[in-house]
Motif scaffolding. Sequence first.
Motif, PDB file in Angstrom:
ATOM      1  N   THR A 265      -6.738   0.850   0.523  1.00 10.38           N
ATOM      2  CA  THR A 265      -7.730   0.607   1.465  1.00 10.38           C
ATOM      3  C   THR A 265      -8.964   0.105   0.678  1.00 10.38           C
ATOM      4  N   ALA A 266      -9.281   1.024  -0.565  1.00  9.90           N
ATOM      5  CA  ALA A 266     -10.609   0.797  -1.178  1.00  9.90           C
ATOM      6  C   ALA A 266     -10.313  -0.537  -1.879  1.00  9.90           C
ATOM      7  N   LEU A 267      -9.006  -0.751  -2.308  1.00 11.33           N
ATOM      8  CA  LEU A 267      -8.890  -2.065  -3.033  1.00 11.33           C
ATOM      9  C   LEU A 267      -8.780  -3.389  -2.231  1.00 11.33           C
ATOM     10  N   ARG A 268      -8.356  -3.082  -0.984  1.00  6.64           N
ATOM     11  CA  ARG A 268      -8.466  -4.259   0.046  1.00  6.64           C
ATOM     12  C   ARG A 268      -9.867  -4.458   0.312  1.00  6.64           C
TER      13      ARG A 268
ATOM     14  N   THR B 187       2.097  -2.703  -6.224  1.00  7.45           N
ATOM     15  CA  THR B 187       2.146  -1.473  -5.591  1.00  7.45           C
ATOM     16  C   THR B 187       1.068  -0.492  -5.937  1.00  7.45           C
ATOM     17  N   CYS B 188       0.190  -0.455  -4.702  1.00  7.31           N
ATOM     18  CA  CYS B 188      -1.083   0.366  -5.166  1.00  7.31           C
ATOM     19  C   CYS B 188      -0.881   1.800  -4.366  1.00  7.31           C
TER      20      CYS B 188
ATOM     21  N   ALA C  70       2.034  -6.268   2.536  1.00  5.05           N
ATOM     22  CA  ALA C  70       3.242  -5.714   3.227  1.00  5.05           C
ATOM     23  C   ALA C  70       2.569  -4.222   4.189  1.00  5.05           C
ATOM     24  N   GLY C  71       1.282  -4.167   4.172  1.00  3.69           N
ATOM     25  CA  GLY C  71       0.956  -3.046   4.872  1.00  3.69           C
ATOM     26  C   GLY C  71       0.888  -1.665   4.135  1.00  3.69           C
ATOM     27  N   ASP C  72       0.612  -0.462   4.629  1.00  2.36           N
ATOM     28  CA  ASP C  72       0.770   0.503   4.023  1.00  2.36           C
ATOM     29  C   ASP C  72       2.210   1.088   4.211  1.00  2.36           C
TER      30      ASP C  72
ATOM     31  N   GLY D  38       0.949  -1.023   0.008  1.00  2.00           N
ATOM     32  CA  GLY D  38       0.105  -0.149  -0.021  1.00  2.00           C
ATOM     33  C   GLY D  38       0.848   1.214  -0.075  1.00  2.00           C
ATOM     34  N   ALA D  39       0.551   2.083  -1.013  1.00  2.00           N
ATOM     35  CA  ALA D  39       1.495   3.449  -1.154  1.00  2.00           C
ATOM     36  C   ALA D  39       0.538   4.774  -0.936  1.00  2.00           C
ATOM     37  N   PRO D  40       0.055   4.969   0.244  1.00  2.00           N
ATOM     38  CA  PRO D  40      -1.025   5.890   0.180  1.00  2.00           C
ATOM     39  C   PRO D  40      -0.347   7.409   0.091  1.00  2.00           C
TER      40      PRO D  40
END
Length: 293
Positions: free
Chosen positions: A25-28, A72-73, A46-48, A8-10
């Motif tokens: 988060t939306a994709l999860r 990578t999102c 791998a979390g954010d 997650g790459a917010p």
Amino acid sequence: MRTIRFIGAPFCEGQNLDGADLGPTALREAGLQPLAEMLGWSWEDAGDLDFAAALEEEAEPPPKEEGRFALTCGGDHSIAAGSICALVYPDLGVIWIDAHADANTPRTSPSAHYHGMPAAHLLGWFDNGIDGFEWFEPGCLSENRLAYIGLRDIDAEEGRMLRASNVHVFTMREVDKHGIAKVMEMALSAIDPNGFRPLHLSLDIDAVDPHFAPGTGTAARGGLSYREIHYIAEEMAETRRLVGMDLVEINPGLDEAPQRSSMHGDDPNLKPCSPTVQLGVEVALSALGKRIM
Ligand SMILES: NC(=[NH2+])NCCC[C@H](N)C(=O)O
Ligand SMILES: [Mn+2]
């Protein structure tokens, strides 16, 4: 079993709108993990990434990714500088799907937004290093190993730099002229003439026509159709050399309301979500090997 590492790459500081940071988060929540597992992938979340901490403290290099499929999102497209630099393959070929070239430099950018620059940064086109990017390897991507598909909103100076470079550019006009199948063939053979290179797909959802992908910050008319984006993802999977993918610029905050009526052809395991998030999940699954039949 093949393993996906979901990162997650917010990060949305590469432009001036909030909301792209809600992408991971939306994709999860839409169920990307169980859907990928149904395709036979094992999933490692791998979390954010913690950009707030990274911006304050000494910048850390992104973890090097090897042996797993790195998904990578974002976040905005800035994160491709990190995700592509972090792939350990020296001869990596990159297919960059976008309405924009993201090939401005700090000198040419009309907006000063970094999400319009990561490709130029990777290519080594910046005049100077940037503070906080000490881990970065400018030029880690060479011009002839980058091909764009879907471009239609290019700034004047970035267009000139691209024309003077060895980067392969397939704008929407080439898609109109040759059709997506031929364009994919040309793009892949341009960056990987012998068909042995590991490949990365950097997918900006704004490459898709705003009709299908309204939830994004810098929408541009005249984009790829629903099937064209899927065909690209399917062909990338078909190479069996795809090692990584970015899925960026999905902004749930700008998206339309979740479709009230789902369609018969929708994956029944997809959780209800807004249209651009749904498209993101569906295209990711195509890149992970999902087929119509
Ligand atoms: N990743 C993106 N959506 N990039 C949009 C870039 C827009 C414009 N070319 C700029 O440099 O500001
Ligand atoms: Mn982009």
